[in-house]
Every structure is written in C-alpha cells, then in structure tokens.
Design an enzyme around this catalytic site. Structure first.
Site, PDB file in Angstrom:
ATOM      1  N   SER A  58      43.011  36.128  39.241  1.00 33.66           N
ATOM      2  CA  SER A  58      41.633  36.509  39.529  1.00 33.66           C
ATOM      3  C   SER A  58      40.661  35.407  39.138  1.00 33.66           C
ATOM      4  CB  SER A  58      41.290  37.797  38.767  1.00 33.66           C
ATOM      5  OG  SER A  58      39.940  38.153  38.953  1.00 33.66           O
ATOM      6  N   GLY A  61      36.967  39.169  39.893  1.00 36.93           N
ATOM      7  CA  GLY A  61      36.517  40.284  39.072  1.00 36.93           C
ATOM      8  C   GLY A  61      35.321  40.992  39.686  1.00 36.93           C
ATOM      9  N   ASN A  75      40.592  43.085  40.723  1.00 44.06           N
ATOM     10  CA  ASN A  75      40.351  43.001  39.288  1.00 44.06           C
ATOM     11  C   ASN A  75      39.024  43.689  39.001  1.00 44.06           C
ATOM     12  OD1 ASN A  75      38.795  41.531  36.992  1.00 44.06           O
ATOM     13  ND2 ASN A  75      40.907  40.941  36.599  1.00 44.06           N
ATOM     14  N   ASN A  82      40.401  44.394  33.695  1.00 42.45           N
ATOM     15  CA  ASN A  82      39.986  43.340  32.771  1.00 42.45           C
ATOM     16  C   ASN A  82      39.342  44.005  31.561  1.00 42.45           C
ATOM     17  OD1 ASN A  82      38.942  41.183  31.398  1.00 42.45           O
ATOM     18  ND2 ASN A  82      37.557  40.512  33.015  1.00 42.45           N
ATOM     19  N   CYS A  95      36.031  42.510  28.614  1.00 44.02           N
ATOM     20  CA  CYS A  95      34.575  42.626  28.739  1.00 44.02           C
ATOM     21  C   CYS A  95      33.968  43.298  27.509  1.00 44.02           C
ATOM     22  CB  CYS A  95      34.224  43.451  29.978  1.00 44.02           C
ATOM     23  SG  CYS A  95      34.845  42.747  31.504  1.00 44.02           S
ATOM     24  N   ILE A 146      48.532  36.112  29.486  1.00 39.71           N
ATOM     25  CA  ILE A 146      47.337  36.526  28.762  1.00 39.71           C
ATOM     26  C   ILE A 146      46.093  36.179  29.565  1.00 39.71           C
ATOM     27  CG2 ILE A 146      48.296  36.302  26.421  1.00 39.71           C
ATOM     28  CD1 ILE A 146      47.073  33.442  26.345  1.00 39.71           C
ATOM     29  N   GLY A 148      44.586  26.601  31.426  1.00 36.21           N
ATOM     30  CA  GLY A 148      45.287  25.355  31.694  1.00 36.21           C
ATOM     31  C   GLY A 148      46.417  25.095  30.711  1.00 36.21           C
ATOM     32  N   GLY A 195      49.112  31.538  31.972  1.00 35.86           N
ATOM     33  CA  GLY A 195      48.468  30.716  30.962  1.00 35.86           C
ATOM     34  C   GLY A 195      49.052  29.318  30.954  1.00 35.86           C
TER      35      GLY A 195
END
Length: 320
Positions: A22, A49, A102, A129, A132, A193, A219, A248
């Site tokens: 996403s 999202g 998402n 998600n 938030c 994650i 990254g 990840g």
C-alpha cells in the site's frame, strides 16, 4: 508463469507470492500501466490507504532518501472511501490480479464504517492499518496497544465477511502479543511489518527534511528488524493457521526467500519498486529456481522452515 509459485493466501488464489504494498503503487494504475507489466508478476496489489473522508495529507516535503532506504510522510492523502468505491474501483481490471484495500481510521467507529462500505464492494480483501493515531484517546497509535488493536479488528470483523489482513507496527513492545490479540479479534492474515519511525535533518537549516518532522522508514535498512518480527509473529500465527505477508526491505529473490523461511507465506514489495519498477519478475524467477534447486514443490513447503541455532554462548564480560 511459474507453477511452483502459485499459492493461497486468506482463501485468495495467487499466481505469485508477491504483494505490492500500500502506498507504493497508488490505486494500481500507476504500476499496471508500466510497459513490461504482466498480470502473473504479482499475486495481489494493495491499494493506497483510504479513510472515510478525503484527506489532503501532510505538508511537503513528504519523501526523502536515506542510507539504504527512504522516509515517507505522505499523511494518508486520498479521495475518501466513496470516491475509491464509485470512481476508482470500477476501472480496475479484476482479471489482471487481486486487489486489496488498505483502510485507516481516527476512531474505532470509523474503521467499522469503512469496513462496512467495502464489504458491499467487489474488493478481494481488506488490510487494516492500525498504525494510525486514535484521535479520541489522545493520539496514541491503535497498533501500539494490543487491546486497542483487538477492538479495531473486532469491529471490522463485525462489519465485513471479506478476508481481513492486519498490518502490524514494529513500534511497540511485544509484536507477538499484538498479533495474538488481532487473531483473537478475527483477522485472517497479518502483514509484518509496517514502517519504522525515523527522521532526517537538513544541517543547513537545522530542520527536519520532511514537513511532518518524522516519517516511516522503509527499504533495506529495516530488513533485519522485519525478519525478526516475522519470526516472532510466526510463533503465534502458525498455531492458528493465520498467514503472514512478510515485508520490509525486500529487494532481491534471496531477501524474499529469507522472509518465507522466517514464516511468511507471501512477500510484500514496496520501496524496491522505486529502484527497479520491474523487479518482481526477477524475484519470482529467483524464488522459483530456489524451490527447484532444493526439490520443493511449492512455497508452502518452505514457509517457517527456519532452523534456530541450538547452542547460544554466554557473553564474555571480561571479568575473572
């Protein structure tokens, strides 16, 4: 197409274990229009999202490159649930690949309302998600409180029959406990994650580079952390047959294979697309060849096969 890469995730049949993450491909068209794209390159695309009402997002600058990664502080800019359902989703080619929405909310009730709206759509699955902030309770992130995570998943579960995937934050004390509470709430899958929180500073102005002061680090820099978190969550999820999207810092086929060995049933590709938009077929080729070389018939046979070292030496403190 590699037949040994076909897999099932949350009752969705996927041609590839790759799921585009996403925020990295907008609402799909940003990636699928790339010359050379094939619908067998990816198993699913997770759309940007989406909140109940439109959001403009954070002030610029929103993205900055960092050593071995990038920080983004987009702020969930999106046109709102109704526009996504009525204007964007009808233009998605459902024969092309699977699509996952998402969703993000500022209250538990908002999550329930969004889940209900997408339950009436033809989206394949819903990713929650939970990173938030809960505006009603002082701004603490839903995902940093296991019980609050449970409440978000629970209200979504009560408002949809679609497969639910909960994206877990690494910015918490016990990610395994959070995973268990999300499973208790009714999640069908887990994404492990989300980004790590980070900052980059402009030394000339002595101010943060991003307008929001901080942002999500993604990254290769976060890959070791993500691998450990996938392994920790798998110790819980495997007992409930809840699959994991490992994500990840995956840049290569070997990266993806590491995540699968750690416990991921599928792998999420995001930041790598900014470096190489056509990295997915390369990753598919590498995974497929690995399975052939190790005489494995499917990805399922590789998931969670990590063999931990049996002996852990004591640290030498130097004292006599």
């Amino acid at each position: 197409m590699h037949n040994n890469l076909k897999t099932q995730f949350c009752d969705l049949q996927l041609d590839s274990p790759i799921i585009l993450l996403s925020g990295c491909v907008g609402f799909g068209e940003e990636y699928t229009r790339i010359e050379g794209f094939s619908n067998t390159d990816v198993g699913a695309i997770c759309l940007k999202g989406t909140t109940l009402e439109p959001r403009l997002g954070n002030i610029p600058s929103r993205v900055t490159e960092t050593p071995q990664g990038m920080i983004n502080a987009i702020g969930l800019q999106n046109p709102g649930t109704d526009v996504v359902i009525n204007d964007i989703m009808p233009n998605l080619d459902k024969q092309e690949t699977r699509f996952i929405i998402n969703i993000s909310g500022s209250s538990i009730e908002e999550y329930g309302k969004i889940a209900k709206r997408f339950d009436d759509s033809d989206i394949d699955a819903i990713e929650i998600n939970i990173s938030c902030p809960n505006i009603k309770e002082g701004g603490v992130a839903f995902g940093n409180d296991p019980d609050m995570s449970y409440r978000v998943v629970d209200i979504c579960r009560k408002n949809t029959t679609k497969p639910l995937i909960t994206k877990l934050s690494p910015n918490q004390t016990d990610i395994a406990l959070s995973a268990q509470r999300c499973i208790d709430g009714g999640t069908d899958g887990l994404a492990v994650i989300n980004t790590l929180m980070g900052m980059s500073i402009n030394t000339a102005t002595r101010t943060p580079v991003t307008g929001n002061n901080q942002g999500g680090l993604s990254g290769p820099a976060i890959k070791p952390v993500a691998l450990l978190k996938v392994h920790q969550v798998y110790q819980v999820s495997k007992h409930h047959n809840v699959p994991i999207i490992g994500q990840g810092g995956i840049m290569t086929a070997n990266d993806a294979i590491e995540f699968i060995i750690a416990g991921a049933a599928t792998v999420g590709i995001g930041t790598a697309l900014f470096y190489d938009p056509l990295v997915c077929p390369k990753i598919n080729d590498g995974i497929s060849q690995y399975l052939i070389d190790h005489k494995l018939n499917s990805i399922d046979e590789l998931v969670g096969t990590l063999q931990l070292n049996s002996a852990i030496s004591q640290c030498d403190t130097g004292s006599k």
